[in-house]
Design a protein around this motif. Structure first.
Motif, PDB file in Angstrom:
ATOM      1  N   ALA A   1       0.921  -1.299  -0.012  1.00  0.00           N
ATOM      2  CA  ALA A   1      -0.166  -0.014  -0.091  1.00  0.00           C
ATOM      3  C   ALA A   1       0.774   1.346   0.095  1.00  0.00           C
ATOM      4  O   ALA A   1       1.747   1.275   0.923  1.00  0.00           O
ATOM      5  N   SER A   2       0.613   2.023  -0.940  1.00  0.00           N
ATOM      6  CA  SER A   2       1.315   3.362  -1.086  1.00  0.00           C
ATOM      7  C   SER A   2       0.413   4.438  -0.978  1.00  0.00           C
ATOM      8  O   SER A   2      -0.440   5.065  -0.513  1.00  0.00           O
ATOM      9  N   CYS A   3       0.442   5.145  -2.482  1.00  0.00           N
ATOM     10  CA  CYS A   3      -0.302   6.472  -2.798  1.00  0.00           C
ATOM     11  C   CYS A   3      -1.797   6.182  -2.682  1.00  0.00           C
ATOM     12  O   CYS A   3      -2.323   5.023  -2.286  1.00  0.00           O
ATOM     13  N   ASP A   4      -2.233   7.367  -2.734  1.00  0.00           N
ATOM     14  CA  ASP A   4      -3.809   7.638  -2.640  1.00  0.00           C
ATOM     15  C   ASP A   4      -4.824   6.116  -3.220  1.00  0.00           C
ATOM     16  O   ASP A   4      -5.712   5.881  -2.421  1.00  0.00           O
ATOM     17  N   LYS A   5      -4.593   5.906  -4.220  1.00  0.00           N
ATOM     18  CA  LYS A   5      -5.576   5.097  -4.934  1.00  0.00           C
ATOM     19  C   LYS A   5      -5.047   3.781  -4.977  1.00  0.00           C
ATOM     20  O   LYS A   5      -5.958   2.707  -5.372  1.00  0.00           O
ATOM     21  N   THR A   6      -3.851   3.378  -4.475  1.00  0.00           N
ATOM     22  CA  THR A   6      -3.330   2.062  -4.387  1.00  0.00           C
ATOM     23  C   THR A   6      -4.069   1.236  -3.487  1.00  0.00           C
ATOM     24  O   THR A   6      -4.602   0.168  -3.790  1.00  0.00           O
ATOM     25  N   THR A   7      -4.194   1.804  -2.119  1.00  0.00           N
ATOM     26  CA  THR A   7      -4.701   1.054  -1.191  1.00  0.00           C
ATOM     27  C   THR A   7      -6.379   0.685  -1.413  1.00  0.00           C
ATOM     28  O   THR A   7      -6.768  -0.383  -1.103  1.00  0.00           O
ATOM     29  N   PRO A   8      -7.232   1.725  -1.815  1.00  0.00           N
ATOM     30  CA  PRO A   8      -8.308   1.161  -2.075  1.00  0.00           C
ATOM     31  C   PRO A   8      -8.515   0.235  -3.311  1.00  0.00           C
ATOM     32  O   PRO A   8      -9.514  -0.647  -3.327  1.00  0.00           O
ATOM     33  N   GLY A   9      -7.894   0.390  -4.349  1.00  0.00           N
ATOM     34  CA  GLY A   9      -7.889  -0.472  -5.491  1.00  0.00           C
ATOM     35  C   GLY A   9      -7.352  -1.736  -5.052  1.00  0.00           C
ATOM     36  O   GLY A   9      -8.033  -2.860  -5.673  1.00  0.00           O
ATOM     37  N   GLN A  10      -6.584  -1.986  -4.263  1.00  0.00           N
ATOM     38  CA  GLN A  10      -6.080  -3.401  -3.467  1.00  0.00           C
ATOM     39  C   GLN A  10      -7.320  -3.811  -2.930  1.00  0.00           C
ATOM     40  O   GLN A  10      -7.503  -5.085  -2.855  1.00  0.00           O
ATOM     41  N   LEU A  11      -7.761  -3.126  -1.883  1.00  0.00           N
ATOM     42  CA  LEU A  11      -8.838  -3.514  -1.109  1.00  0.00           C
ATOM     43  C   LEU A  11     -10.325  -4.035  -1.943  1.00  0.00           C
ATOM     44  O   LEU A  11     -10.910  -4.924  -1.470  1.00  0.00           O
ATOM     45  N   MET A  12     -10.342  -3.262  -2.780  1.00  0.00           N
ATOM     46  CA  MET A  12     -11.499  -3.429  -3.739  1.00  0.00           C
ATOM     47  C   MET A  12     -11.247  -4.842  -4.629  1.00  0.00           C
ATOM     48  O   MET A  12     -12.276  -5.741  -4.543  1.00  0.00           O
ATOM     49  N   ALA A  13      -9.927  -5.138  -5.026  1.00  0.00           N
ATOM     50  CA  ALA A  13      -9.775  -6.446  -5.486  1.00  0.00           C
ATOM     51  C   ALA A  13      -9.867  -7.548  -4.551  1.00  0.00           C
ATOM     52  O   ALA A  13     -10.340  -8.602  -4.976  1.00  0.00           O
ATOM     53  N   ALA A  14      -9.438  -7.216  -3.177  1.00  0.00           N
ATOM     54  CA  ALA A  14      -9.499  -8.363  -2.489  1.00  0.00           C
ATOM     55  C   ALA A  14     -10.642  -8.546  -1.993  1.00  0.00           C
ATOM     56  O   ALA A  14     -11.228  -9.861  -2.141  1.00  0.00           O
ATOM     57  N   ALA A  15     -11.648  -7.777  -1.902  1.00  0.00           N
ATOM     58  CA  ALA A  15     -13.128  -7.884  -1.871  1.00  0.00           C
ATOM     59  C   ALA A  15     -13.841  -8.721  -2.793  1.00  0.00           C
ATOM     60  O   ALA A  15     -14.698  -9.701  -2.753  1.00  0.00           O
ATOM     61  N   ARG A  16     -13.630  -8.234  -3.977  1.00  0.00           N
ATOM     62  CA  ARG A  16     -14.016  -8.788  -5.367  1.00  0.00           C
ATOM     63  C   ARG A  16     -13.503 -10.412  -5.353  1.00  0.00           C
ATOM     64  O   ARG A  16     -14.426 -11.064  -5.823  1.00  0.00           O
ATOM     65  N   LEU A  17     -12.292 -10.563  -5.338  1.00  0.00           N
ATOM     66  CA  LEU A  17     -11.785 -11.829  -5.743  1.00  0.00           C
ATOM     67  C   LEU A  17     -11.941 -12.842  -4.347  1.00  0.00           C
ATOM     68  O   LEU A  17     -11.867 -14.319  -4.781  1.00  0.00           O
ATOM     69  N   ASP A  18     -12.053 -12.278  -3.024  1.00  0.00           N
ATOM     70  CA  ASP A  18     -12.245 -13.033  -1.980  1.00  0.00           C
ATOM     71  C   ASP A  18     -11.127 -13.945  -1.646  1.00  0.00           C
ATOM     72  O   ASP A  18     -11.315 -15.267  -1.324  1.00  0.00           O
ATOM     73  N   VAL A  19      -9.976 -13.635  -2.016  1.00  0.00           N
ATOM     74  CA  VAL A  19      -8.634 -14.359  -1.701  1.00  0.00           C
ATOM     75  C   VAL A  19      -8.082 -13.832  -0.516  1.00  0.00           C
ATOM     76  O   VAL A  19      -7.805 -12.646  -0.329  1.00  0.00           O
ATOM     77  N   PRO A  20      -7.364 -14.792   0.403  1.00  0.00           N
ATOM     78  CA  PRO A  20      -6.840 -14.031   1.708  1.00  0.00           C
ATOM     79  C   PRO A  20      -5.795 -13.109   1.367  1.00  0.00           C
ATOM     80  O   PRO A  20      -4.845 -13.191   0.146  1.00  0.00           O
ATOM     81  N   THR A  21      -5.965 -11.886   1.958  1.00  0.00           N
ATOM     82  CA  THR A  21      -5.157 -10.620   1.531  1.00  0.00           C
ATOM     83  C   THR A  21      -4.692  -9.932   2.726  1.00  0.00           C
ATOM     84  O   THR A  21      -5.322  -9.875   3.713  1.00  0.00           O
ATOM     85  N   LEU A  22      -3.420  -9.556   2.760  1.00  0.00           N
ATOM     86  CA  LEU A  22      -2.693  -8.783   3.547  1.00  0.00           C
ATOM     87  C   LEU A  22      -2.479  -7.489   3.078  1.00  0.00           C
ATOM     88  O   LEU A  22      -1.628  -7.454   2.015  1.00  0.00           O
ATOM     89  N   VAL A  23      -2.714  -6.295   3.710  1.00  0.00           N
ATOM     90  CA  VAL A  23      -2.426  -4.764   2.983  1.00  0.00           C
ATOM     91  C   VAL A  23      -1.215  -4.680   3.898  1.00  0.00           C
ATOM     92  O   VAL A  23      -1.389  -4.404   5.170  1.00  0.00           O
ATOM     93  N   LEU A  24      -0.110  -4.224   3.343  1.00  0.00           N
ATOM     94  CA  LEU A  24       1.191  -3.810   4.088  1.00  0.00           C
ATOM     95  C   LEU A  24       1.235  -2.367   3.776  1.00  0.00           C
ATOM     96  O   LEU A  24       1.750  -1.997   2.387  1.00  0.00           O
ATOM     97  N   SER A  25       1.139  -1.441   4.799  1.00  0.00           N
ATOM     98  CA  SER A  25       1.571  -0.106   4.610  1.00  0.00           C
ATOM     99  C   SER A  25       3.120   0.128   4.388  1.00  0.00           C
ATOM    100  O   SER A  25       4.009  -0.554   5.179  1.00  0.00           O
ATOM    101  N   CYS A  26       3.442   0.779   3.298  1.00  0.00           N
ATOM    102  CA  CYS A  26       4.848   0.857   2.688  1.00  0.00           C
ATOM    103  C   CYS A  26       5.314   2.324   3.231  1.00  0.00           C
ATOM    104  O   CYS A  26       6.392   2.975   2.970  1.00  0.00           O
TER     105      CYS A  26
END
Length: 565
Positions: A119-144
């Motif tokens: 996770a870095s700039c403004d749109k990366t974190t929501p985009g990553q969380l959206m993909a995690a929610a859509r795909l429903d595969v185990p996901t860890l968000v790592l703040s950089c």
């Protein structure tokens, strides 16, 4: 457990995959292990992403140590300050959805078992969380992490948002060109995201409040020992999540979204978190109404911290006080403690061991830093869907404004009118056509707000727009992200110069004060003059596919009306 990445032995897909991965140095034993995507938005365009490659390499090693196999994958790297230059700013928000689709194409196409998202700039974190929610595969968000910033010769701190704000002062003599260049040269002294409580840090905190991060990992100084500790712990956490079957849709519960909304209100976070959280809820296929949650919790949650520009505290002080986990602890009984997290513990378990190390930097609910909510959802005849106002924690402002509309259909025209003295005290500057469909992709209205500030009109001119604002904007009365946007049927598209507009933050209303018959006539006239939009390139595709902001501006292939002539 059965891993979806383990294809039937002897099948054509298994055989060709084995050939490909053997060429990369993997073994038959590796082919049976959990296969983890390291989602990396590394880019040489911006310091937000410039440090991610070594982090990705360290996560890969951490996954291997935990008994998994990691594959680094790349995505688009949206950054407001660089990519807003083209397409009227539309490439920024639209790249959030491009990023989530980048992830889907690889993770779903390859049938990987889990993800660690950098996770870095403004749109990366929501985009990553959206993909995690859509795909429903185990996901860890790592703040950089967030970048370090500098100081002027006077000793005053200076960061990227100071540069953005003061650039609006140049035409009015509020700063010299040399002074602006000096600020620009000193603003950023290391990699990472913007230092204030803008969208990036707000979304990192949101990810933790949702339960999608390691405990106590946000916000964090980029390349600090604390960040690297999280990097080293990420491999075991994601492999365990995969083996335990901890999927995002079990974590992204209504309680988790409530915790995230309360956290945003408590830290006076970016208004952009509202649409991003709604998009995540939409991708998770839940019926959570994030806008309604903000309205509900704005009644009871006051800002507990005041990080720049909401107050004088630094993000470093906030982190040292305990960061997101300390904020969640200070929510007390209001916290949805039964919400589960990616590491398997409940949120109650997490906050039980948390410490608030500085109760002035992160106060208890009973003694907030400010007496009013700073993310205010408003509605009314001019915003029947909703709109959002961001207020400062410490500055006291007028809560009502009534004036005549001065309407502009693009930001350059509005800025030119401010610089030319066309916009005057008592006006409501209406800047429209900047919504997800209208731009398309959602244009930035912040430069117009900062031009007003430079002209000394902040307290004397209100702004109303369907565009997005910098996560740190809180100058004067600015009503942003009006729903429905002007490109869709609704009142914003038919506002005319001279119309009276009334804003009342106490009653949370924004109204167009014209006769109902006249409003109907304008709607009918406008409907007769719609024209089709463009057909080539990413942004027209986005415009034809994007849902309204009320549903998070996600992509669903809707046949929406296009911008009127």
């Amino acid at each position: 457990m059965t891993l979806r990445s383990n294809l039937p032995q002897g099948s054509p897909r298994w055989a060709t995959r084995r050939a490909q991965w053997f060429a990369l140095g993997l073994t038959d034993d590796d082919l049976t292990k959990p296969k983890i995507a390291i989602v990396n938005s590394s880019s040489g365009l911006s310091p937000c992403f410039s440090h991610l490659d070594p982090i990705a390499a360290a996560v890969k090693e951490s996954v291997a140590d935990a008994g998994g196999v990691a594959f680094e994958i790349r995505t688009v790297a949206p950054t407001d300050f660089i990519m807003a230059a083209g397409g009227s700013g539309g490439y920024v928000l639209s790249s959030r959805d491009l990023l989530s689709n980048d992830i889907e194409a690889v993770v779903e196409g390859a049938q990987l078992d889990g993800m660690v998202c950098l996770a870095s700039c403004d749109k990366t974190t929501p985009g990553q969380l959206m993909a995690a929610a859509r795909l429903d595969v185990p996901t860890l968000v790592l703040s950089c992490g967030y970048q370090s910033s500098g100081r002027l010769d006077t000793g005053e701190p200076v960061d990227i948002e100071d540069v953005f704000l003061h650039a609006g002062h140049l035409k009015f003599g509020g700063i010299t060109f040399e002074g602006l260049c000096d600020m620009s040269a000193r603003a950023i002294t290391g990699p990472g995201v913007c230092t204030g409580m803008g969208t990036a840090n707000s979304m990192h905190i949101v990810a933790e409040a949702l339960g999608m991060t390691l405990p106590g990992s946000t916000p964090v100084r980029a390349n600090s020992e604390a960040m690297w500790n999280s990097v080293r712990a990420s491999g075991r956490a994601i492999v365990e999540a995969v083996l335990a079957g901890r999927r995002p849709r079990t974590i992204l519960s209504p309680g988790a979204f409530a915790n995230a909304v309360m956290a945003v209100l408590a830290v006076s976070g970016s208004i952009n978190t509202v649409k991003h959280l709604q998009a995540i809820a939409r991708e998770a296929d839940t019926d959570v109404d994030v806008y309604a949650l903000f309205e509900e919790y704005a009644e009871v949650i006051r800002p507990l911290s005041a990080v720049r520009p909401n107050g004088e505290d630094t993000i470093e002080r906030f982190e040292d006080a305990g960061g997101a986990l300390a904020v969640l602890k200070q929510l007390g009984d209001r916290l949805a403690g039964d919400a589960v997290t990616v590491t398997g513990e409940t949120m109650a378990d997490r906050v039980a061991s948390a410490m608030v190390k500085d109760e002035e930097a992160i106060r208890p609910l009973a003694h907030p830093r400010g007496g009013h909510a700073t993310v205010v959802v408003v509605r009314g005849s001019l915003a029947p869907g909703s709109a959002i106002v961001k207020l400062s924690v410490t500055e006291v402002r007028a809560t009502t404004f009534e004036g005549q509309a001065r309407v502009f259909d693009d930001a350059p025209s509005a800025i030119a009118a401010i610089e030319g003295g066309v916009v005057r005290q008592g006006d409501v500057l209406v800047l429209r056509g900047l919504g997800p469909v209208g731009s398309p992709g959602m244009g930035m209205a912040s430069q117009t707000v900062f031009a007003l500030n430079g002209a000394g009109l902040t307290e004397h001119v209100a702004v109303l727009t369907d565009g997005q604002l910098s996560g740190l904007v809180n100058k004067g009365i600015v009503v942003g992200e009006v729903i429905p946007e002007a490109a869709l049927p609704g009142p914003l598209g038919v506002v005319a110069d001279g119309d009276r507009i009334a804003i009342d933050l106490a009653t949370r209303r924004v109204d167009l004060l014209i006769d109902e018959a006249e409003l109907t006539r304008r709607h009918e006239e406008r409907a007769r003059h719609r024209v089709p939009g463009g057909t080539s390139g990413w942004l027209p595709v986005y415009a034809r596919s994007v849902e309204p902001l009320a549903r998070g501006a996600t992509l669903r292939g809707n046949d929406l009306p296009v911008t009127p002539a």
